[in-house]
Design a protein around this motif. Sequence first.
Motif, mmCIF file in Angstrom:
data_model
loop_
_atom_site.group_PDB
_atom_site.id
_atom_site.type_symbol
_atom_site.label_atom_id
_atom_site.label_comp_id
_atom_site.label_asym_id
_atom_site.label_seq_id
_atom_site.Cartn_x
_atom_site.Cartn_y
_atom_site.Cartn_z
ATOM 1 N N SER A 47 0.810 -1.217 0.000
ATOM 2 C CA SER A 47 0.000 0.000 0.000
ATOM 3 C C SER A 47 0.847 1.272 0.000
ATOM 4 O O SER A 47 1.807 1.401 0.754
ATOM 5 N N SER A 48 0.464 2.218 -0.853
ATOM 6 C CA SER A 48 1.118 3.526 -0.879
ATOM 7 C C SER A 48 0.514 4.456 0.170
ATOM 8 O O SER A 48 1.006 5.548 0.396
ATOM 9 N N GLN A 49 -0.605 4.020 0.775
ATOM 10 C CA GLN A 49 -1.364 4.795 1.756
ATOM 11 C C GLN A 49 -1.979 6.057 1.152
ATOM 12 O O GLN A 49 -2.436 6.946 1.855
ATOM 13 N N GLN A 50 -2.024 6.134 -0.184
ATOM 14 C CA GLN A 50 -2.599 7.296 -0.848
ATOM 15 C C GLN A 50 -4.085 7.107 -1.138
ATOM 16 O O GLN A 50 -4.779 8.053 -1.492
ATOM 17 N N PRO A 95 -6.938 5.516 0.901
ATOM 18 C CA PRO A 95 -7.501 4.856 2.081
ATOM 19 C C PRO A 95 -8.890 4.287 1.819
ATOM 20 O O PRO A 95 -9.593 4.717 0.895
ATOM 21 N N TYR A 140 -6.939 -4.875 4.726
ATOM 22 C CA TYR A 140 -5.643 -4.604 5.331
ATOM 23 C C TYR A 140 -5.584 -5.298 6.696
ATOM 24 O O TYR A 140 -6.554 -5.267 7.451
ATOM 25 N N ARG A 189 -2.964 -5.798 10.153
ATOM 26 C CA ARG A 189 -1.775 -5.264 10.830
ATOM 27 C C ARG A 189 -1.578 -5.972 12.159
ATOM 28 O O ARG A 189 -2.519 -6.165 12.930
ATOM 29 N N GLU A 238 -3.374 4.877 8.754
ATOM 30 C CA GLU A 238 -2.678 4.517 7.518
ATOM 31 C C GLU A 238 -3.606 4.072 6.397
ATOM 32 O O GLU A 238 -3.295 4.250 5.216
ATOM 33 N N HIS A 239 -4.752 3.483 6.744
ATOM 34 C CA HIS A 239 -5.549 2.842 5.701
ATOM 35 C C HIS A 239 -7.032 3.201 5.655
ATOM 36 O O HIS A 239 -7.741 2.746 4.753
#
Length: 231
Positions: free
Chosen positions: A123-126, A128, A175, A177, A193-194
């Motif tokens: 993920s680029s986290q761009q 979400p 996602y 984590r 982040e997501h």
Amino acid sequence: MEAFKGQNILSFIKELPDDEACKAYLAKIKWQDGFKCMKCGHTKGCEKSGYRYHCYGCNHVESATANTLFHKVKFGLQKAFCVVFEMSTSSKSVSSIQMGKRFNIRQGTAWFFMQKVRKAMKSSQQYPLSELVHVDEFTVGGKEEGKQGRSYDSKKKKAVIAVELSAKHQIKRVYVRAIDDYSAKSLTPIFEEHISTTAKIVTDKWRGYSPLKKEYNIEQKFSNNGKNYIL
């Protein structure tokens, strides 16, 4: 040619029937907003045969595959495209042994290329999760005998999962984590982040989510006797 969408592999192969078609597809995607030399940054140049670009600034000749996953792939671009297609559309993991057999590639070669794909897919986290999102925490290894609820002294790995669903409750993105514990501090990173602050988020009644309500639209529901309430 527009970006290919869908999960039908027959349509995918029909759209990209050979290595040349794949190279043409890469060239269009790579230079659709204009050429910029990867060596000197110059934006003036000319297209050459074989889907290459000649830079007028430093005379560097750049291929369509340069600075991409597919640079110097030795088993063919179409096979490489098919591996990426399989990895990005399959809901279950495919091993490098299976992938090698499927596309007649050495297992070691398949493994190395699949590692590059996994790194690129990180993920680029761009972008979400922004729609209906279900969040839940769990331990890897399942429920322990004789223990109810969340186990804090367990040696099993703890994790939190965020699942984005479509309007028809079909899974779109997921996602996961690892977390140290179930505190708000440990749960916060996956949100930051997501998950977009505009998303509609559903969780269970665990108090660790309560502080996050200040920033996120969270609806807390009772879980069904500890069973997954997401789907």
